[in-house]
Design a protein around this motif. Sequence first.
Motif, PDB file in Angstrom:
ATOM      1  N   PRO A   1      58.521 -43.666 -24.540  1.00  0.00           N
ATOM      2  CA  PRO A   1      57.166 -44.219 -24.741  1.00  0.00           C
ATOM      3  C   PRO A   1      57.302 -45.633 -25.313  1.00  0.00           C
ATOM      4  O   PRO A   1      58.261 -46.050 -25.573  1.00  0.00           O
ATOM      5  N   PRO A   2      56.354 -46.547 -25.295  1.00  0.00           N
ATOM      6  CA  PRO A   2      56.512 -47.758 -25.738  1.00  0.00           C
ATOM      7  C   PRO A   2      56.715 -48.169 -27.038  1.00  0.00           C
ATOM      8  O   PRO A   2      56.285 -47.154 -27.827  1.00  0.00           O
ATOM      9  N   PRO A   3      57.524 -48.854 -27.575  1.00  0.00           N
ATOM     10  CA  PRO A   3      57.668 -49.274 -28.837  1.00  0.00           C
ATOM     11  C   PRO A   3      56.423 -49.048 -29.703  1.00  0.00           C
ATOM     12  O   PRO A   3      55.420 -49.776 -29.331  1.00  0.00           O
ATOM     13  N   PRO A   4      56.532 -48.517 -30.643  1.00  0.00           N
ATOM     14  CA  PRO A   4      55.117 -48.678 -31.865  1.00  0.00           C
ATOM     15  C   PRO A   4      54.769 -50.074 -32.216  1.00  0.00           C
ATOM     16  O   PRO A   4      55.295 -50.869 -32.203  1.00  0.00           O
ATOM     17  N   ALA A   5      53.544 -50.069 -31.967  1.00  0.00           N
ATOM     18  CA  ALA A   5      52.593 -51.573 -32.395  1.00  0.00           C
ATOM     19  C   ALA A   5      52.092 -51.601 -33.634  1.00  0.00           C
ATOM     20  O   ALA A   5      52.081 -50.413 -34.384  1.00  0.00           O
ATOM     21  N   ASP A   6      51.949 -52.842 -34.214  1.00  0.00           N
ATOM     22  CA  ASP A   6      51.265 -52.962 -35.578  1.00  0.00           C
ATOM     23  C   ASP A   6      52.108 -52.271 -36.616  1.00  0.00           C
ATOM     24  O   ASP A   6      51.330 -51.497 -37.660  1.00  0.00           O
ATOM     25  N   VAL A   7      53.424 -52.291 -36.863  1.00  0.00           N
ATOM     26  CA  VAL A   7      53.991 -51.319 -37.728  1.00  0.00           C
ATOM     27  C   VAL A   7      54.138 -52.412 -39.076  1.00  0.00           C
ATOM     28  O   VAL A   7      54.149 -53.467 -39.152  1.00  0.00           O
ATOM     29  N   THR A   8      53.758 -51.774 -40.370  1.00  0.00           N
ATOM     30  CA  THR A   8      53.341 -52.284 -41.420  1.00  0.00           C
ATOM     31  C   THR A   8      54.072 -51.541 -42.576  1.00  0.00           C
ATOM     32  O   THR A   8      54.380 -50.405 -42.282  1.00  0.00           O
ATOM     33  N   ILE A   9      54.370 -52.033 -43.617  1.00  0.00           N
ATOM     34  CA  ILE A   9      55.129 -51.389 -44.763  1.00  0.00           C
ATOM     35  C   ILE A   9      54.671 -51.619 -45.949  1.00  0.00           C
ATOM     36  O   ILE A   9      54.026 -52.897 -46.430  1.00  0.00           O
ATOM     37  N   GLU A  10      54.488 -50.693 -46.912  1.00  0.00           N
ATOM     38  CA  GLU A  10      54.050 -50.753 -48.280  1.00  0.00           C
ATOM     39  C   GLU A  10      54.835 -50.082 -49.370  1.00  0.00           C
ATOM     40  O   GLU A  10      55.668 -49.040 -48.709  1.00  0.00           O
ATOM     41  N   GLY A  11      55.158 -50.653 -50.668  1.00  0.00           N
ATOM     42  CA  GLY A  11      55.962 -49.803 -51.509  1.00  0.00           C
ATOM     43  C   GLY A  11      56.345 -50.774 -52.854  1.00  0.00           C
ATOM     44  O   GLY A  11      57.263 -50.462 -53.431  1.00  0.00           O
ATOM     45  N   ALA A  12      55.853 -51.853 -52.718  1.00  0.00           N
ATOM     46  CA  ALA A  12      56.263 -52.601 -53.928  1.00  0.00           C
ATOM     47  C   ALA A  12      55.696 -52.218 -55.429  1.00  0.00           C
ATOM     48  O   ALA A  12      54.922 -51.411 -55.265  1.00  0.00           O
TER      49      ALA A  12
END
Length: 461
Positions: A362-373
């Motif tokens: 499948p196409p690479p995932p889009a709009d990847v975000t990260i949280e955890g500060a």
Amino acid sequence: MRRRLAVALSASLAATAVAAPPMAPPATQALLHDIGTAPSAARIEADIRKLVSYGTRHTLSDTESDTRGIGAARRWIHAEFERISSQCGGCLDVIDVAGTISGEQRIPDPTEVVSVLAIQRGTSDPGRYVIMSGDIDSRVSDVMDFTSDSPGANDNASGVAGTLEAARILSKHGFPGTIVYAALSGEEQGLFGGKIVAAKAHAEGWRIEAVLNNDMIGNIAGLNGVVDNTTARVFAEGTRATETTDEAKQRRFTGGEVDSPTRNLARYIDRMADLYVPNLDVMMVYRLDRFGRGGHHRPFNDLGYPAVRVMETNENYQRQHQDLRTEDGIAYGDVIEGVDFDYVAKLTALNAVSLAGMASAPPPPADVTIEGAVSADTTLKWQRAPASQAPHLAGYKVYWRLTTEPQWTHGFYVGDVAQHTLKNVVIDNYFFGVAAVGKDGSESPVVFPGAAGSFGGYGAP
């Protein structure tokens, strides 16, 4: 008492069932194991000898003759792609992509630069492209000498022969994504073939997931005395050339200097070698190209596309850009005796499994975000691919590694979800990413969160 124990046991089993991880697709694909050993050294040798037979393939050389010059060479390449297409029921669209260049230091007079592309359309996601390329043209010591014999056996008949062989192998199969096999012109005169094709792709909105530029994939005996047929280099730049000021500011605080899509493409190719190509190890080089030099992947990098250079590990500079001659007992020139055809076949296999793996996935995932500060946990979120582009999507896999590690070291399948929280994995200590996984076990390259790692999403780049 027995009833209470039974109820407690039932509740415990139910909780265990809920907590169990989703069933992951297969870890490897049988088809890719077959592709990893499919290239023929004999067919590759025949193609290289044919290209050498044209005497010179200099960009400014004869275009009218049927036996000498770049015109004859590119017409033969076009015909060979057409022949391959005829064997798969017309599965390849073979086109010439041309532009007229003039007023340049190495092309002063108007010259038509013609590249040949064979396009294998994807079955469900034809707007997503993976590209393999090699360079048609050759040169001798004087970059403007277009009449002397210039065999260009390794530089770069080897790359074109590998591209033709990959087309023969992969055209026997269908893939969700589109594969392009490209023979590019004008490399030695200023990367003009790549510039023209990259501009066409950008204007037409191609979603380019990867460009694998093969430039010299046949020499195993280095000028440094090392003889090695078990390694290949993949050159991959870091920060995107198209990064904006705001994106650079964000990257300063979140990282991503070593996690551009190009770098994660290189990691993907390295992993495919380990899984599917016997007796081959990839050396990832964190640089656009060799020191102070260039190749036909750069025009794609310049437009923000993921693009790498695939090539031999040990070079012999006496066989590069040299007039054919013997001095002090040393034979100079890029002749066919300097090409190891089994090695070209091995690097062709590396390209083929990488192209097939990405085009299958499948196409690479889009709009990847990260949280955890200021938290013990790290949460990754992403946008799921549209069903029309990824009908074979199984789910996603999250990855992480120490910031000093070159390759992803930890990862597991999290299922068909759009986010996942890693408990007690501190965001400050690692780099993270997400890959899409197909039902057959195929995977996309890993996508680093934010603009620094984005592969461009599901729409136009």
